[in-house]
Design a protein around this motif. Structure first.
Motif, PDB file in Angstrom:
ATOM      1  N   ARG A 168      27.083 -38.837 -19.236  1.00 52.20           N
ATOM      2  CA  ARG A 168      25.826 -39.534 -19.018  1.00 52.20           C
ATOM      3  C   ARG A 168      25.995 -40.496 -17.854  1.00 52.20           C
ATOM      4  O   ARG A 168      27.074 -41.029 -17.632  1.00 52.20           O
ATOM      5  N   ALA A 169      24.895 -40.718 -17.129  1.00 48.75           N
ATOM      6  CA  ALA A 169      24.916 -41.689 -16.031  1.00 48.75           C
ATOM      7  C   ALA A 169      24.480 -43.053 -16.541  1.00 48.75           C
ATOM      8  O   ALA A 169      23.684 -43.160 -17.482  1.00 48.75           O
ATOM      9  N   ILE A 170      25.006 -44.104 -15.931  1.00 47.48           N
ATOM     10  CA  ILE A 170      24.600 -45.451 -16.287  1.00 47.48           C
ATOM     11  C   ILE A 170      23.165 -45.682 -15.831  1.00 47.48           C
ATOM     12  O   ILE A 170      22.706 -45.081 -14.852  1.00 47.48           O
ATOM     13  N   ASP A 171      22.425 -46.508 -16.549  1.00 49.42           N
ATOM     14  CA  ASP A 171      21.040 -46.808 -16.182  1.00 49.42           C
ATOM     15  C   ASP A 171      21.014 -47.931 -15.158  1.00 49.42           C
ATOM     16  O   ASP A 171      21.503 -49.037 -15.416  1.00 49.42           O
ATOM     17  N   LEU A 172      20.402 -47.661 -14.000  1.00 53.49           N
ATOM     18  CA  LEU A 172      20.349 -48.644 -12.928  1.00 53.49           C
ATOM     19  C   LEU A 172      19.038 -49.425 -12.926  1.00 53.49           C
ATOM     20  O   LEU A 172      18.916 -50.434 -12.247  1.00 53.49           O
ATOM     21  N   SER A 173      18.045 -48.941 -13.649  1.00 50.41           N
ATOM     22  CA  SER A 173      16.766 -49.638 -13.735  1.00 50.41           C
ATOM     23  C   SER A 173      16.345 -49.719 -15.194  1.00 50.41           C
ATOM     24  O   SER A 173      16.927 -49.065 -16.065  1.00 50.41           O
ATOM     25  N   GLU A 174      15.328 -50.533 -15.448  1.00 48.98           N
ATOM     26  CA  GLU A 174      14.916 -50.774 -16.826  1.00 48.98           C
ATOM     27  C   GLU A 174      14.408 -49.497 -17.486  1.00 48.98           C
ATOM     28  O   GLU A 174      13.646 -48.736 -16.904  1.00 48.98           O
TER      29      GLU A 174
END
Length: 224
Positions: free
Chosen positions: A172-178
């Motif tokens: 999974r990719a990290i969340d960069l926005s809300e």
């Protein structure tokens, strides 16, 4: 009368216009595009293709190619075998999950270690993320057991913990926005997850054969 499109030189331009009320060969006159403009268009098209390449490859890999229970279960077990926390899973079952409408779940209080996955088409990448998420929940249950929720996971929510487990596992990719909803792993949450996991000395499954394993570096920094 012969079809004027195939009349060769039978009509002059003036005769064609007199008989048919239109110029002789309007469709044959094409606007010439300069060579530089054609090259520029080709470069733009190639850039668009290259820029979307990773997206297309991701979509191809993530195509919902796992369609029936046996192949979904087999792929899930393969991912479990590859995972650092796979030994915490007691079993995988594939069942229709009507309510709540989620992809999978594991039960707690008491925990049984069984990952239940919804019977729906899955892409391999999505299924891997799903399994890593549920293994994150099992790690949560194993480490903290019946400890009150506000004293667990370093203060991050249960779903954030599980999502960060998938980030840490590389699926999974990290969340960069809300993100709308509770399924997220922001950079600060990943830091908390990694710090908490880094302090583990021993993890014990609280179900099945209650296996315990020594984990990496303990809180004292000594390789266990």
């Amino acid at each position: 009368m012969a079809d004027p499109d195939f009349a060769g030189g039978d009509f002059t331009d003036e005769e064609f216009a007199e008989y048919f009320g239109t110029p002789a060969r309007p469709s044959t006159e094409r606007r010439r595009i300069p060579l530089w403009a054609r090259l520029a268009g080709l470069i733009v098209a190639l850039a668009m293709i290259v820029g979307s390449g990773n997206f297309l490859l991701t979509e191809i890999r993530d195509f919902a190619s796992l369609n029936d229970a046996p192949e979904i279960r087999s792929a899930a077990l393969d991912r479990i075998a590859e995972s650092e926390w796979g030994w915490l899973a007691a079993e995988v079952v594939i069942v229709p999950i009507e309510e709540p409408r989620v992809g999978a779940f594991v039960t707690n209080n008491p925990s049984d270690g069984i990952i239940q996955i919804d019977l729906r088409p899955w892409g391999p990448d999505r299924l891997d993320r799903l399994v890593d998420h549920e293994l994150g929940h099992l790690l949560d249950f194993a480490v903290w057991g019946a400890v009150p929720a506000d004293e667990r996971r370093g203060g991050i929510s249960s779903e954030a913990w599980a999502e960060c487990a998938a980030v840490d596992a590389g699926t999974r990719a990290i969340d960069l926005s809300e993100v709308v909803g509770e399924y997220h792993c922001y950079a600060d949450e990943l830091v908390v997850y990694e710090a908490q996991v880094g302090q583990l000395v021993e993890v014990c499954a609280r179900w099945g054969d209650r296996e315990c394993r020594t984990i990496g570096l303990g809180a004292d920094g000594v390789d266990n």
